[in-house]
Design an enzyme around this catalytic site. Structure first.
Site, PDB file in Angstrom:
ATOM      1  N   ASP A  10       0.661  -1.093  -0.169  1.00  0.00           N
ATOM      2  CA  ASP A  10      -0.140   0.073   0.010  1.00  0.00           C
ATOM      3  C   ASP A  10       0.975   1.182   0.092  1.00  0.00           C
ATOM      4  O   ASP A  10       2.041   1.020   0.335  1.00  0.00           O
ATOM      5  CB  ASP A  10      -0.872  -0.060   1.201  1.00  0.00           C
ATOM      6  CG  ASP A  10      -2.015   1.200   1.233  1.00  0.00           C
ATOM      7  OD1 ASP A  10      -2.454   1.596   0.419  1.00  0.00           O
ATOM      8  OD2 ASP A  10      -1.614   1.676   2.626  1.00  0.00           O
ATOM      9  N   LEU A  11       0.386   2.504  -0.270  1.00  0.00           N
ATOM     10  CA  LEU A  11       1.120   3.575  -0.303  1.00  0.00           C
ATOM     11  C   LEU A  11       0.852   4.525   0.890  1.00  0.00           C
ATOM     12  O   LEU A  11       1.912   5.006   1.734  1.00  0.00           O
ATOM     13  CB  LEU A  11       0.861   4.321  -1.742  1.00  0.00           C
ATOM     14  CG  LEU A  11       1.646   5.685  -1.977  1.00  0.00           C
ATOM     15  CD1 LEU A  11       3.226   5.311  -2.053  1.00  0.00           C
ATOM     16  CD2 LEU A  11       1.165   6.500  -3.332  1.00  0.00           C
ATOM     17  N   ASP A  12      -0.220   5.046   0.775  1.00  0.00           N
ATOM     18  CA  ASP A  12      -0.424   6.010   1.890  1.00  0.00           C
ATOM     19  C   ASP A  12      -0.476   5.367   3.401  1.00  0.00           C
ATOM     20  O   ASP A  12      -1.030   4.386   3.739  1.00  0.00           O
ATOM     21  CB  ASP A  12      -2.106   6.652   1.743  1.00  0.00           C
ATOM     22  CG  ASP A  12      -2.208   7.526   0.575  1.00  0.00           C
ATOM     23  OD1 ASP A  12      -1.161   8.172   0.049  1.00  0.00           O
ATOM     24  OD2 ASP A  12      -2.960   7.460  -0.043  1.00  0.00           O
ATOM     25  N   THR A  18       1.253  10.019   3.886  1.00  0.00           N
ATOM     26  CA  THR A  18       0.377  11.141   3.317  1.00  0.00           C
ATOM     27  C   THR A  18      -0.955  10.857   3.913  1.00  0.00           C
ATOM     28  O   THR A  18      -1.798  11.666   3.952  1.00  0.00           O
ATOM     29  CB  THR A  18       0.381  10.544   1.728  1.00  0.00           C
ATOM     30  OG1 THR A  18       0.235   9.295   1.523  1.00  0.00           O
ATOM     31  CG2 THR A  18       1.136  11.183   0.929  1.00  0.00           C
ATOM     32  N   LYS A  46      -9.270   5.252   5.575  1.00  0.00           N
ATOM     33  CA  LYS A  46      -8.009   4.616   5.360  1.00  0.00           C
ATOM     34  C   LYS A  46      -8.270   3.409   4.253  1.00  0.00           C
ATOM     35  O   LYS A  46      -8.924   2.583   4.868  1.00  0.00           O
ATOM     36  CB  LYS A  46      -7.219   4.383   6.478  1.00  0.00           C
ATOM     37  CG  LYS A  46      -6.457   5.447   7.297  1.00  0.00           C
ATOM     38  CD  LYS A  46      -5.704   5.208   8.380  1.00  0.00           C
ATOM     39  CE  LYS A  46      -5.188   6.399   9.111  1.00  0.00           C
ATOM     40  NZ  LYS A  46      -4.285   6.034  10.275  1.00  0.00           N
ATOM     41  N   GLY A  47      -7.611   3.539   3.310  1.00  0.00           N
ATOM     42  CA  GLY A  47      -7.787   2.419   2.284  1.00  0.00           C
ATOM     43  C   GLY A  47      -8.918   2.452   1.217  1.00  0.00           C
ATOM     44  O   GLY A  47      -8.917   1.720   0.428  1.00  0.00           O
ATOM     45  N   ARG A  50     -11.739   7.902  -2.658  1.00  0.00           N
ATOM     46  CA  ARG A  50     -11.877   9.334  -2.594  1.00  0.00           C
ATOM     47  C   ARG A  50     -13.304   9.462  -2.009  1.00  0.00           C
ATOM     48  O   ARG A  50     -13.958   9.944  -1.056  1.00  0.00           O
ATOM     49  CB  ARG A  50     -11.533  10.196  -3.293  1.00  0.00           C
ATOM     50  CG  ARG A  50     -11.391  11.715  -3.453  1.00  0.00           C
ATOM     51  CD  ARG A  50     -10.988  12.558  -4.274  1.00  0.00           C
ATOM     52  NE  ARG A  50      -9.580  11.983  -4.728  1.00  0.00           N
ATOM     53  CZ  ARG A  50      -9.044  12.298  -5.828  1.00  0.00           C
ATOM     54  NH1 ARG A  50      -9.803  13.245  -6.817  1.00  0.00           N
ATOM     55  NH2 ARG A  50      -8.047  11.774  -6.451  1.00  0.00           N
ATOM     56  N   SER A 116      -2.446   0.610  -4.383  1.00  0.00           N
ATOM     57  CA  SER A 116      -2.898   1.676  -3.493  1.00  0.00           C
ATOM     58  C   SER A 116      -4.572   2.228  -4.330  1.00  0.00           C
ATOM     59  O   SER A 116      -4.619   2.061  -5.329  1.00  0.00           O
ATOM     60  CB  SER A 116      -2.038   3.039  -3.880  1.00  0.00           C
ATOM     61  OG  SER A 116      -2.637   4.265  -3.350  1.00  0.00           O
ATOM     62  N   ALA A 117      -5.467   2.769  -3.103  1.00  0.00           N
ATOM     63  CA  ALA A 117      -6.739   3.139  -3.609  1.00  0.00           C
ATOM     64  C   ALA A 117      -6.461   4.510  -4.163  1.00  0.00           C
ATOM     65  O   ALA A 117      -7.396   5.195  -4.889  1.00  0.00           O
ATOM     66  CB  ALA A 117      -7.478   3.210  -2.587  1.00  0.00           C
ATOM     67  N   SER A 118      -5.306   5.206  -4.427  1.00  0.00           N
ATOM     68  CA  SER A 118      -5.182   6.799  -4.423  1.00  0.00           C
ATOM     69  C   SER A 118      -5.058   6.671  -5.858  1.00  0.00           C
ATOM     70  O   SER A 118      -4.039   6.541  -6.664  1.00  0.00           O
ATOM     71  CB  SER A 118      -3.856   7.245  -3.831  1.00  0.00           C
ATOM     72  OG  SER A 118      -3.873   8.367  -4.206  1.00  0.00           O
ATOM     73  N   ASN A 120      -3.989   9.718  -6.704  1.00  0.00           N
ATOM     74  CA  ASN A 120      -2.765  10.631  -6.682  1.00  0.00           C
ATOM     75  C   ASN A 120      -1.322   9.912  -6.759  1.00  0.00           C
ATOM     76  O   ASN A 120      -0.341  10.258  -6.576  1.00  0.00           O
ATOM     77  CB  ASN A 120      -2.697  11.578  -5.561  1.00  0.00           C
ATOM     78  CG  ASN A 120      -3.820  12.530  -6.001  1.00  0.00           C
ATOM     79  OD1 ASN A 120      -4.035  13.265  -6.586  1.00  0.00           O
ATOM     80  ND2 ASN A 120      -4.729  12.586  -4.951  1.00  0.00           N
ATOM     81  N   LYS A 147     -10.918  -1.267  -1.701  1.00  0.00           N
ATOM     82  CA  LYS A 147     -10.812  -1.910  -0.575  1.00  0.00           C
ATOM     83  C   LYS A 147     -11.692  -1.769   0.267  1.00  0.00           C
ATOM     84  O   LYS A 147     -12.168  -0.842   0.392  1.00  0.00           O
ATOM     85  CB  LYS A 147      -9.269  -1.595  -0.157  1.00  0.00           C
ATOM     86  CG  LYS A 147      -7.915  -1.764  -0.729  1.00  0.00           C
ATOM     87  CD  LYS A 147      -6.903  -1.084  -0.127  1.00  0.00           C
ATOM     88  CE  LYS A 147      -5.605  -0.957  -1.127  1.00  0.00           C
ATOM     89  NZ  LYS A 147      -4.533  -0.209  -0.478  1.00  0.00           N
ATOM     90  N   GLU A 171       0.269  -3.235   4.693  1.00  0.00           N
ATOM     91  CA  GLU A 171      -1.015  -2.368   4.607  1.00  0.00           C
ATOM     92  C   GLU A 171      -1.058  -1.817   6.103  1.00  0.00           C
ATOM     93  O   GLU A 171      -0.793  -2.181   7.112  1.00  0.00           O
ATOM     94  CB  GLU A 171      -2.201  -3.164   4.648  1.00  0.00           C
ATOM     95  CG  GLU A 171      -2.935  -3.174   3.250  1.00  0.00           C
ATOM     96  CD  GLU A 171      -3.534  -1.842   2.951  1.00  0.00           C
ATOM     97  OE1 GLU A 171      -3.543  -1.179   3.721  1.00  0.00           O
ATOM     98  OE2 GLU A 171      -3.923  -1.723   1.718  1.00  0.00           O
ATOM     99  N   ASP A 172      -1.797  -0.464   6.066  1.00  0.00           N
ATOM    100  CA  ASP A 172      -1.789   0.082   7.219  1.00  0.00           C
ATOM    101  C   ASP A 172      -3.416   0.450   7.718  1.00  0.00           C
ATOM    102  O   ASP A 172      -3.674   0.989   8.737  1.00  0.00           O
ATOM    103  CB  ASP A 172      -1.000   1.649   7.331  1.00  0.00           C
ATOM    104  CG  ASP A 172      -1.967   2.576   6.234  1.00  0.00           C
ATOM    105  OD1 ASP A 172      -2.236   2.229   5.447  1.00  0.00           O
ATOM    106  OD2 ASP A 172      -2.093   3.914   6.742  1.00  0.00           O
TER     107      ASP A 172
HETATM  108  C1  BG6 Z   1      -5.945   5.486   0.121  1.00  0.00           C
HETATM  109  C2  BG6 Z   1      -6.070   6.305   1.475  1.00  0.00           C
HETATM  110  O1  BG6 Z   1      -4.680   5.249  -0.191  1.00  0.00           O
HETATM  111  O2  BG6 Z   1      -6.227   6.416  -1.062  1.00  0.00           O
HETATM  112  C3  BG6 Z   1      -7.570   6.874   1.439  1.00  0.00           C
HETATM  113  O3  BG6 Z   1      -5.620   5.374   2.374  1.00  0.00           O
HETATM  114  C4  BG6 Z   1      -7.788   7.743   0.232  1.00  0.00           C
HETATM  115  O4  BG6 Z   1      -7.722   7.589   2.679  1.00  0.00           O
HETATM  116  C5  BG6 Z   1      -7.788   6.869  -0.796  1.00  0.00           C
HETATM  117  O5  BG6 Z   1      -9.119   8.181   0.421  1.00  0.00           O
HETATM  118  C6  BG6 Z   1      -8.024   7.911  -2.358  1.00  0.00           C
HETATM  119  O6  BG6 Z   1      -6.987   8.771  -2.486  1.00  0.00           O
HETATM  120  P1  BG6 Z   1      -6.990   9.834  -3.602  1.00  0.00           P
HETATM  121  O7  BG6 Z   1      -5.431  10.164  -3.450  1.00  0.00           O
HETATM  122  O8  BG6 Z   1      -7.219   9.165  -4.979  1.00  0.00           O
HETATM  123  O9  BG6 Z   1      -7.961  10.784  -3.072  1.00  0.00           O
HETATM  124 MG    MG Z   2      -2.762   3.205   3.615  1.00  0.00          MG
END
Ligand code: BG6
Ligand code: MG
Length: 219
Positions: A10-12, A18, A46-47, A50, A116-118, A120, A147, A171-172
């Site tokens: 996982d990233l964040d 972050t 978390k995880g 958005r 990662s779910a992000s 970004n 997730k 994972e966190d």
């Molecule tokens: C996950 C975070 O890695 O990414 C979540 O743990 C976050 O808290 C999710 O909502 C989505 O991130 P982003 O950067 O696409 O808004």
């Molecule tokens: Mg995380």
């Protein structure tokens, strides 16, 4: 027990903190909407994606009837604030021990993926200058189910060409630990043992374990 062949990160909150920037941006949005948003509430974000994170926030604030346009507007506003933190990030912000651990695994021939779910994630990896350390990158731009759905982990294993049972996930988030387990993978929790009690091993962070100890423990 057979040695694992791939490590999926996982990233964040695992490679970079972050998670604190996400919290600050959501906290600011809640303040603007007129309610308090706590770190405990933030744990549930978390995880997850958005938009699901926004739903958690709106539930806390009792704002249940917003239009989808309004929700998009709020999520975009939060993301703009969040990106202000990201743009200021430097490679020094990689969490202690994370980069050494990635390099150590590579030296041992273990394949490495990001799950990662992000959305970004590409910017973050670039700012940290670690994109090249990953053999596969699966993030919020390439999955449709967040997730604890196992999709992001299964896609990562597929891109690496490694069976899920040969993967170890780092994972966190509770949702991430659950998703990895549903994918048939083994999990190291990074964080609080009480929060991540579904993980096979929980450490506070990479410095808490010598890589060699971790590897012998999970091999
Ligand atoms: C996950 C975070 O890695 O990414 C979540 O743990 C976050 O808290 C999710 O909502 C989505 O991130 P982003 O950067 O696409 O808004
Ligand atoms: Mg995380």
């Amino acid at each position: 027990m057979k040695p694992f062949k791939a490590a999926i990160f996982d990233l964040d909150g695992v490679i970079v903190d972050t998670a604190k920037f996400h919290f600050l941006a959501w906290h600011r949005l809640a303040a603007e909407l007129g309610f308090e948003f706590t770190e405990k509430d933030n744990e549930r974000q978390k995880g997850v994606s958005r938009m699901e994170s926004l739903e958690v926030l709106l539930e806390v604030g009792g704002l249940l009837d917003l239009s989808s346009e309004k929700k998009e507007e709020l999520a975009t506003k939060k993301n703009e604030w969040y990106k202000e933190y990201l743009y200021k990030m430097t490679p020094a912000e990689i969490l202690p021990g994370a980069k050494d651990f990635l390099k150590y695994l590579r030296l041992r021939g273990i394949r490495i993926a990001l799950a990662s779910a992000s959305k970004n994630a590409p910017i973050i990896l670039e700012k940290l200058n670690i994109t090249d350390l990953f053999d596969a990158i699966v993030d919020g731009n390439s999955v449709s189910k967040a997730k604890p759905n196992p999709e992001v982990f299964l896609k990562a294993a597929e891109q690496l060409g490694i069976a899920p049972s040969d993967c170890f996930v780092f994972e966190d988030a509770q949702a991430g630990v659950e998703g990895a387990k549903r994918a048939g993978m083994r999990v190291v929790g990074i964080g609080e043992p009480t929060v991540l009690n579904q993980a096979e091993i929980v450490v506070r962070g990479f410095p808490d374990i010598e890589p060699v100890i971790l590897l012998s423990h999970i091999n």
